[in-house]
Scaffold this motif. Structure first.
Motif, short mmCIF file in Angstrom:
data_model
loop_
_atom_site.label_atom_id
_atom_site.label_comp_id
_atom_site.label_asym_id
_atom_site.label_seq_id
_atom_site.Cartn_x
_atom_site.Cartn_y
_atom_site.Cartn_z
N ILE A 1 -3.92 -10.90 3.77
CA ILE A 1 -3.93 -9.80 2.80
C ILE A 1 -2.83 -8.79 3.11
CG2 ILE A 1 -5.24 -7.71 2.19
CD1 ILE A 1 -7.75 -9.46 2.11
N PHE A 2 -2.63 -8.51 4.39
CA PHE A 2 -1.65 -7.49 4.77
C PHE A 2 -0.24 -7.84 4.31
CE2 PHE A 2 1.56 -5.91 7.78
CZ PHE A 2 1.42 -4.55 7.54
N SER A 3 0.14 -9.10 4.44
CA SER A 3 1.51 -9.47 4.05
C SER A 3 1.77 -9.19 2.57
CB SER A 3 1.76 -10.95 4.37
OG SER A 3 1.00 -11.79 3.53
N PHE A 4 0.71 -9.26 1.75
CA PHE A 4 0.89 -9.01 0.32
C PHE A 4 0.99 -7.52 -0.02
CE2 PHE A 4 -1.14 -13.22 0.35
CZ PHE A 4 -0.25 -13.92 -0.45
N VAL A 5 0.37 -6.67 0.80
CA VAL A 5 0.38 -5.24 0.47
C VAL A 5 1.54 -4.49 1.13
CG1 VAL A 5 -2.13 -5.28 0.19
CG2 VAL A 5 -1.16 -4.52 2.36
N VAL A 6 2.33 -5.16 1.97
CA VAL A 6 3.45 -4.48 2.63
C VAL A 6 4.39 -3.82 1.62
CG1 VAL A 6 5.56 -4.83 3.99
CG2 VAL A 6 3.41 -5.81 4.77
N PRO A 7 4.85 -4.54 0.56
CA PRO A 7 5.74 -3.87 -0.39
C PRO A 7 5.12 -2.63 -1.02
CG PRO A 7 5.76 -6.25 -0.73
CD PRO A 7 4.64 -5.96 0.22
N THR A 8 3.81 -2.67 -1.27
CA THR A 8 3.12 -1.51 -1.85
C THR A 8 3.12 -0.33 -0.90
OG1 THR A 8 1.70 -2.97 -3.16
CG2 THR A 8 0.95 -0.70 -2.86
N PHE B 1 -3.42 -6.99 -8.73
CA PHE B 1 -2.25 -6.16 -9.04
C PHE B 1 -1.87 -6.25 -10.52
CE2 PHE B 1 -2.04 -5.62 -4.59
CZ PHE B 1 -1.17 -4.58 -4.33
N ALA B 2 -2.37 -7.28 -11.22
CA ALA B 2 -2.16 -7.37 -12.66
C ALA B 2 -3.18 -6.52 -13.42
CB ALA B 2 -2.24 -8.82 -13.12
N MET B 3 -4.35 -6.30 -12.80
CA MET B 3 -5.44 -5.59 -13.47
C MET B 3 -5.49 -4.10 -13.14
SD MET B 3 -8.39 -8.50 -12.82
CE MET B 3 -9.71 -7.39 -13.29
N PHE B 4 -5.07 -3.73 -11.93
CA PHE B 4 -5.23 -2.35 -11.48
C PHE B 4 -3.89 -1.77 -11.03
CE2 PHE B 4 -9.25 -4.55 -10.52
CZ PHE B 4 -10.15 -3.74 -11.21
N PRO B 5 -3.78 -0.44 -11.00
CA PRO B 5 -2.58 0.18 -10.42
C PRO B 5 -2.44 -0.20 -8.95
CG PRO B 5 -3.92 1.80 -11.61
CD PRO B 5 -4.74 0.55 -11.50
N ALA B 6 -1.21 -0.29 -8.48
CA ALA B 6 -0.98 -0.72 -7.10
C ALA B 6 -1.70 0.17 -6.10
CB ALA B 6 0.52 -0.73 -6.82
N ALA B 7 -1.79 1.48 -6.40
CA ALA B 7 -2.42 2.43 -5.49
C ALA B 7 -3.90 2.12 -5.26
CB ALA B 7 -2.26 3.86 -6.01
N LEU B 8 -4.54 1.46 -6.23
CA LEU B 8 -5.95 1.08 -6.11
C LEU B 8 -6.11 -0.39 -5.72
CD1 LEU B 8 -8.99 1.69 -6.49
CD2 LEU B 8 -8.69 1.15 -8.93
N ALA B 9 -5.23 -1.24 -6.24
CA ALA B 9 -5.37 -2.68 -6.04
C ALA B 9 -5.35 -3.07 -4.57
CB ALA B 9 -4.26 -3.41 -6.79
N TRP B 10 -4.48 -2.46 -3.77
CA TRP B 10 -4.39 -2.86 -2.35
C TRP B 10 -5.66 -2.51 -1.59
CZ3 TRP B 10 -4.52 0.02 2.16
CH2 TRP B 10 -4.42 1.43 2.05
N GLY C 1 7.83 -18.46 14.98
CA GLY C 1 8.54 -18.94 13.81
C GLY C 1 7.74 -18.73 12.53
N ALA C 2 6.45 -19.02 12.59
CA ALA C 2 5.60 -18.87 11.41
C ALA C 2 5.48 -17.41 10.99
CB ALA C 2 4.21 -19.44 11.69
N TYR C 3 5.30 -16.52 11.97
CA TYR C 3 5.12 -15.10 11.63
C TYR C 3 6.42 -14.43 11.21
CZ TYR C 3 0.40 -15.39 13.51
OH TYR C 3 -0.91 -15.72 13.72
N ALA C 4 7.55 -14.87 11.76
CA ALA C 4 8.84 -14.29 11.38
C ALA C 4 9.08 -14.47 9.89
CB ALA C 4 9.97 -14.92 12.18
N LEU C 5 8.66 -15.61 9.35
CA LEU C 5 8.81 -15.85 7.92
C LEU C 5 7.59 -15.39 7.14
CD1 LEU C 5 10.43 -17.11 5.56
CD2 LEU C 5 9.19 -19.24 6.02
N GLY C 6 6.38 -15.76 7.60
CA GLY C 6 5.17 -15.53 6.83
C GLY C 6 4.87 -14.07 6.55
N VAL C 7 5.00 -13.22 7.57
CA VAL C 7 4.70 -11.80 7.39
C VAL C 7 5.69 -11.14 6.42
CG1 VAL C 7 4.64 -9.56 8.55
CG2 VAL C 7 3.52 -11.53 9.59
N TRP C 8 6.94 -11.61 6.45
CA TRP C 8 7.99 -10.95 5.67
C TRP C 8 8.31 -11.65 4.36
CZ3 TRP C 8 9.40 -6.17 6.41
CH2 TRP C 8 9.23 -5.60 7.67
N MET C 9 7.72 -12.82 4.10
CA MET C 9 8.09 -13.56 2.89
C MET C 9 7.81 -12.78 1.60
SD MET C 9 6.97 -17.36 1.56
CE MET C 9 8.03 -18.30 2.66
N PRO C 10 6.61 -12.19 1.41
CA PRO C 10 6.40 -11.42 0.18
C PRO C 10 7.40 -10.27 0.02
CG PRO C 10 4.30 -11.86 1.26
CD PRO C 10 5.39 -12.24 2.23
#
Length: 406
Positions: free
Chosen positions: A17-24, A147-156, A222-231
């Motif tokens: 879940i965290f990797s998806f909310v980083v940009p927010t 994130f399609a249904m709610f504002p980003a400030a609430l969705a995360w 290797g997995a975390y270097a890409l996985g955490v930052w991919m989104p």
């Protein structure tokens, strides 16, 4: 299998879940990429201690009991992450979440390794590992929908709140799952107390322990270097929207699922080490192409599928490989230490990427640390034996003979 698969799937759901909310969070809280990297690292770093301690407790109190405790623990602190108001509060909740995150794998992987017959151990434990792709995919679907249904400030916040659901699995585990016969028939170790934590770091286990921990460090890093930052890479560097990012990741996750299943059977067919090598070399090549090659977004969408396959083929053999390297009396502690020491050191890679991205590009930082990680993994594998075909009974006999000689 149902209990361990469910625990691992929901573990992945909560952690990813965290990797998806980083940009927010970068936008809402104004945190830097370096701070985001620290938030990603602290969970993984504390998971090292959680896995080590949970492994020791599973040797003493049983795999199933510890599995239940760790699931409730990580579910609770994932939920609390959604209530945080600033960087410090989220840092604390993410750190405490990591203790349960690391512990769940330690207890579940040992339990699965002990209840499955030798000739099927690779595919059985590997198929349980496919739960990671299922949980990750569920996180991507929830992210895309919320994130399609709610504002980003609430969705995360809603996304983190749903992380409490794994606790419901414990009700089923308490009723239907028991410890393995080999565990119940074991002879307790003379240092079954707190000093049992140090048993994997002493002869005759030390030589195996540090080699396995180094191999896992490369895989995890290797997995975390890409996985955490991919989104974040897809949204900030490639300019994709939240919905588009979710679509790209779902295709990558589908590849990961196929990689898990493929490696589950390959590790029994061609051996644990060969499966590891194929995955490490393939990952090294495709990660570099994915983040550095001048390809279009459409080409990147489809490249994410084979990348997911090779990147996650290395995980199914992990559990059986370690189960076949250590005797029952120390297996939980040793697996917990090796896997989570590797995870703890590998956890530094997302932070390194975040810091280096401030000086270099995000793509360059991901490529550099992924390449280094897989080189470390391959070097460690060269010093480890093939374990396919080993029986747990033979491991106990060999351990007893070693003790008599010493």
């Amino acid at each position: 299998m149902g209990a361990c698969f469910g625990g691992w799937s929901l573990d992945a759901l909560d952690v990813q879940i965290f990797s998806f909310v980083v940009p927010t969070l970068l936008g809402l809280w104004g945190i830097s990429k370096a701070e985001a990297g620290i938030l990603g690292t602290v969970t993984l770093l504390l998971s090292a201690f959680g896995g080590w301690i949970a492994g020791m407790l599973s040797d003493r109190y049983g795999r199933v009991r510890v599995l239940q405790v760790t699931i409730v623990w990580y579910a609770l602190f994932t939920f609390l992450c959604g209530l945080t108001q600033d960087f410090t509060q989220l840092f604390i909740c993410r750190a405490l979440q990591g203790l349960g995150f690391g512990g769940e794998w330690a207890a579940g992987a040992v339990l699965m390794g002990e209840v499955i017959r030798d000739q099927y151990r690779g595919r059985a434990v590997g198929l349980v590992q496919t739960g990671w792709a299922v949980g990750w995919g569920a996180a991507a679907l929830l992210y895309t929908a919320l994130f399609a249904m709610f504002p980003a400030a609430l969705a995360w916040r809603i996304l983190f709140a749903l992380g409490l659901l794994p606790a419901l699995l414990v009700i089923w585990i308490r009723r239907y799952v028991e410890d393995s016969e080999v565990f119940n028939n074991r002879v307790p170790h003379q240092t079954q107390g707190i000093m049992h934590l140090l048993t994997p770091l002493q002869p005759p286990h030390l030589a195996t322990t540090w080699r396995v921990a180094l191999m896992v460090t490369g895989a995890q890093g290797g997995a975390y270097a890409l996985g955490v930052w991919m989104p974040t890479y897809l949204s900030t560097v490639r300019g994709l929207s939240a919905v588009s990012t979710g679509s790209y990741l779902l295709l990558h996750i589908l590849g990961a699922f196929i990689g898990f299943v493929l490696a589950s059977f390959l590790s029994d067919a061609i051996g644990r080490k060969r499966t590891f090598i194929i995955s490490a070399v393939g990952s090294m090549i495709l990660v570099l192409v994915y983040v550095l090659a001048p390809i279009s977004n459409a080409a990147m969408l489809w490249l994410g599928f084979p990348l997911g396959i090779v990147l996650y083929m290395m995980w199914p053999p992990m559990g059986p490989f370690m189960t076949e390297l250590f005797p029952t009396e120390v297996r939980g502690t040793a697996q917990g230490f090796c896997y989570n020491a590797g995870r703890g050191i590998g956890a530094l890679f997302p932070a390194f990427v975040g810091f280096l991205a401030t000086e270099l590009s995000l793509a360059g930082a991901i490529a550099l640390f992924s390449f280094v990680a897989y080189c470390v993994m391959i070097a460690a594998l060269m010093m480890l034996p093939e374990t396919r075909g080993r029986t747990l009974t033979n491991i106990e006999v060999r351990e007893a003979q070693t003790a008599e000689l010493s």
